[in-house]
Motif scaffolding. Sequence first.
Motif, mmCIF file in Angstrom:
data_model
loop_
_atom_site.group_PDB
_atom_site.id
_atom_site.type_symbol
_atom_site.label_atom_id
_atom_site.label_comp_id
_atom_site.label_asym_id
_atom_site.label_seq_id
_atom_site.Cartn_x
_atom_site.Cartn_y
_atom_site.Cartn_z
ATOM 1 N N ILE A 4 3.257 5.450 6.407
ATOM 2 C CA ILE A 4 3.371 4.199 5.670
ATOM 3 C C ILE A 4 2.325 3.207 6.172
ATOM 4 C CG2 ILE A 4 5.068 3.201 7.251
ATOM 5 C CD1 ILE A 4 6.436 1.904 4.856
ATOM 6 N N PHE A 5 1.741 2.425 5.267
ATOM 7 C CA PHE A 5 0.870 1.341 5.690
ATOM 8 C C PHE A 5 1.051 0.172 4.746
ATOM 9 C CE2 PHE A 5 -1.867 2.939 2.378
ATOM 10 C CZ PHE A 5 -2.609 1.849 1.958
ATOM 11 N N PHE A 6 0.654 -1.004 5.232
ATOM 12 C CA PHE A 6 0.883 -2.246 4.507
ATOM 13 C C PHE A 6 -0.445 -2.906 4.160
ATOM 14 C CE2 PHE A 6 5.425 -2.339 5.215
ATOM 15 C CZ PHE A 6 5.560 -1.517 6.319
ATOM 16 N N GLY A 7 -0.579 -3.296 2.900
ATOM 17 C CA GLY A 7 -1.814 -3.927 2.449
ATOM 18 C C GLY A 7 -2.365 -3.221 1.224
ATOM 19 N N THR A 8 -3.516 -3.683 0.751
ATOM 20 C CA THR A 8 -4.174 -3.064 -0.404
ATOM 21 C C THR A 8 -5.118 -1.976 0.071
ATOM 22 O OG1 THR A 8 -4.056 -5.096 -1.720
ATOM 23 C CG2 THR A 8 -5.688 -3.463 -2.383
ATOM 24 N N PRO A 9 -5.008 -0.749 -0.450
ATOM 25 C CA PRO A 9 -5.903 0.323 -0.031
ATOM 26 C C PRO A 9 -7.365 0.006 -0.375
ATOM 27 C CG PRO A 9 -4.020 1.197 -1.238
ATOM 28 C CD PRO A 9 -4.001 -0.282 -1.426
ATOM 29 N N PHE A 18 -3.363 2.790 -13.642
ATOM 30 C CA PHE A 18 -3.255 4.190 -13.268
ATOM 31 C C PHE A 18 -2.392 4.900 -14.309
ATOM 32 C CE2 PHE A 18 -4.047 1.624 -9.606
ATOM 33 C CZ PHE A 18 -4.977 2.335 -8.879
ATOM 34 N N ASN A 19 -2.727 6.127 -14.603
ATOM 35 C CA ASN A 19 -2.057 6.856 -15.677
ATOM 36 C C ASN A 19 -0.679 7.383 -15.300
ATOM 37 O OD1 ASN A 19 -4.176 6.599 -17.596
ATOM 38 N ND2 ASN A 19 -5.301 8.248 -16.563
ATOM 39 N N SER A 20 -0.432 7.624 -14.032
ATOM 40 C CA SER A 20 0.813 8.277 -13.639
ATOM 41 C C SER A 20 1.196 7.906 -12.217
ATOM 42 C CB SER A 20 0.653 9.799 -13.725
ATOM 43 O OG SER A 20 -0.309 10.237 -12.762
ATOM 44 N N ARG A 21 2.417 8.286 -11.830
ATOM 45 C CA ARG A 21 2.863 8.069 -10.465
ATOM 46 C C ARG A 21 2.041 8.904 -9.487
ATOM 47 N NH1 ARG A 21 8.057 5.231 -10.081
ATOM 48 N NH2 ARG A 21 7.930 5.656 -7.854
ATOM 49 N N MET A 22 1.580 10.067 -9.922
ATOM 50 C CA MET A 22 0.736 10.888 -9.055
ATOM 51 C C MET A 22 -0.570 10.174 -8.734
ATOM 52 S SD MET A 22 2.195 13.505 -7.908
ATOM 53 C CE MET A 22 0.689 14.107 -7.122
ATOM 54 N N GLU A 23 -1.117 9.457 -9.703
ATOM 55 C CA GLU A 23 -2.352 8.703 -9.443
ATOM 56 C C GLU A 23 -2.097 7.560 -8.465
ATOM 57 O OE1 GLU A 23 -4.606 7.468 -12.812
ATOM 58 O OE2 GLU A 23 -4.901 9.499 -13.566
ATOM 59 N N LEU A 24 -0.898 6.976 -8.513
ATOM 60 C CA LEU A 24 -0.540 5.953 -7.536
ATOM 61 C C LEU A 24 -0.506 6.545 -6.131
ATOM 62 C CD1 LEU A 24 2.408 4.100 -9.345
ATOM 63 C CD2 LEU A 24 0.026 3.340 -9.173
ATOM 64 N N ILE A 25 0.029 7.752 -6.021
ATOM 65 C CA ILE A 25 0.084 8.442 -4.734
ATOM 66 C C ILE A 25 -1.326 8.716 -4.226
ATOM 67 C CG2 ILE A 25 0.771 10.575 -3.570
ATOM 68 C CD1 ILE A 25 3.225 10.630 -5.424
ATOM 69 N N LEU A 29 -1.181 3.817 -3.090
ATOM 70 C CA LEU A 29 -0.426 2.636 -3.487
ATOM 71 C C LEU A 29 1.080 2.823 -3.306
ATOM 72 C CD1 LEU A 29 -2.328 1.520 -6.701
ATOM 73 C CD2 LEU A 29 -2.008 0.151 -4.637
ATOM 74 N N HIS A 30 1.550 4.036 -3.538
ATOM 75 C CA HIS A 30 2.992 4.339 -3.462
ATOM 76 C C HIS A 30 3.118 5.816 -3.157
ATOM 77 C CE1 HIS A 30 7.272 4.305 -4.519
ATOM 78 N NE2 HIS A 30 7.211 2.988 -4.651
ATOM 79 N N ASN A 40 11.243 2.284 4.530
ATOM 80 C CA ASN A 40 12.397 2.813 5.247
ATOM 81 C C ASN A 40 13.026 1.710 6.091
ATOM 82 O OD1 ASN A 40 11.132 2.816 7.993
ATOM 83 N ND2 ASN A 40 9.778 4.330 7.040
ATOM 84 N N GLY A 41 14.146 2.011 6.679
ATOM 85 C CA GLY A 41 14.904 1.023 7.414
ATOM 86 C C GLY A 41 14.423 0.750 8.814
ATOM 87 N N LYS A 42 13.310 1.371 9.226
ATOM 88 C CA LYS A 42 12.761 1.132 10.562
ATOM 89 C C LYS A 42 11.448 0.360 10.522
ATOM 90 C CE LYS A 42 14.853 5.159 12.798
ATOM 91 N NZ LYS A 42 14.593 6.409 13.573
ATOM 92 N N GLU A 43 10.556 0.743 9.597
ATOM 93 C CA GLU A 43 9.215 0.152 9.562
ATOM 94 C C GLU A 43 9.043 -0.938 8.511
ATOM 95 O OE1 GLU A 43 6.235 3.690 10.407
ATOM 96 O OE2 GLU A 43 7.934 4.355 9.187
ATOM 97 N N GLY A 44 9.920 -0.947 7.495
ATOM 98 C CA GLY A 44 9.796 -1.912 6.415
ATOM 99 C C GLY A 44 9.439 -1.239 5.108
ATOM 100 N N ALA A 45 9.272 -2.029 4.063
ATOM 101 C CA ALA A 45 8.908 -1.526 2.731
ATOM 102 C C ALA A 45 7.510 -2.016 2.390
ATOM 103 C CB ALA A 45 9.909 -1.999 1.683
ATOM 104 N N SER A 46 6.651 -1.093 1.970
ATOM 105 C CA SER A 46 5.244 -1.440 1.723
ATOM 106 C C SER A 46 4.925 -1.634 0.252
ATOM 107 C CB SER A 46 4.331 -0.345 2.283
ATOM 108 O OG SER A 46 4.566 0.889 1.604
#
Length: 227
Positions: A4-9, A18-25, A29-30, A40-46
């Motif tokens: 997980i990382f935080f910020g804009t790639p 983006f055309n699909s969720r796979m392209e987001l991956i 981005l997600h 997650n409950g330890k590091e936060g939500a990005s």
Amino acid sequence: MSDIFFGTPVGVREGQCFNSRMELIEADLHRYTVHGIDGNGKEGASAIVLSDGYEDDEDFGDYIIYTGHGGNDTNTKKQVEHQSWEASGNKGLVISQQRNLPVRVIRGFKHKSALSPQSGYKYGGLYRVVDHWEERGKSGYLICRFKLVKEEILDKDNEKSVKEGAMVLLETPGKEPKWFCIGVDAPKAQKISSTSKMASLLNNKRVGDSIDFGNGFKILEIRKYLS
């Protein structure tokens, strides 16, 4: 540790589609094809995806009232049971508020907003979680609620300076601009030791400033990065 990382790639701009969720991956981005909350409950939500999954979501552009996950009927989009603060995504957003972590907001074509794309998904930029609470939703069940505000609204200092943990786009004569990161392992950026001479020269510099290192560098852009 997770990836997980935080910020804009690097290489992604606000408003990009983006055309699909796979392209987001693929664009970092997600990380999930189904889940709305990346975290997650330890590091936060990005990151979060707004995609008409919950009837109580409210999108006002610069700020969003977001419904946490859990207890939702995927066919009707209505709540069928209470949500829990112990659910990993909900807990992650609380941690993001406590640690002031940036959250990437992505709007899907099914999301009812003038800011949503006609198809696929659109990156809406970075937001911060500023509040969370519990209330009874439209279907009568208790839901976890979060207020996210766009980062530019919260950050009145547009003249950001270079600090440890920053990502810096540098231009040197005769070469293509290149991203560097100071003291962190940011994706698609060359790491600079926080104790190096180059990092010392960059410290507190602003966009448009130059440093006398090697053939010289000019600062084109500064981004926050939190790992």
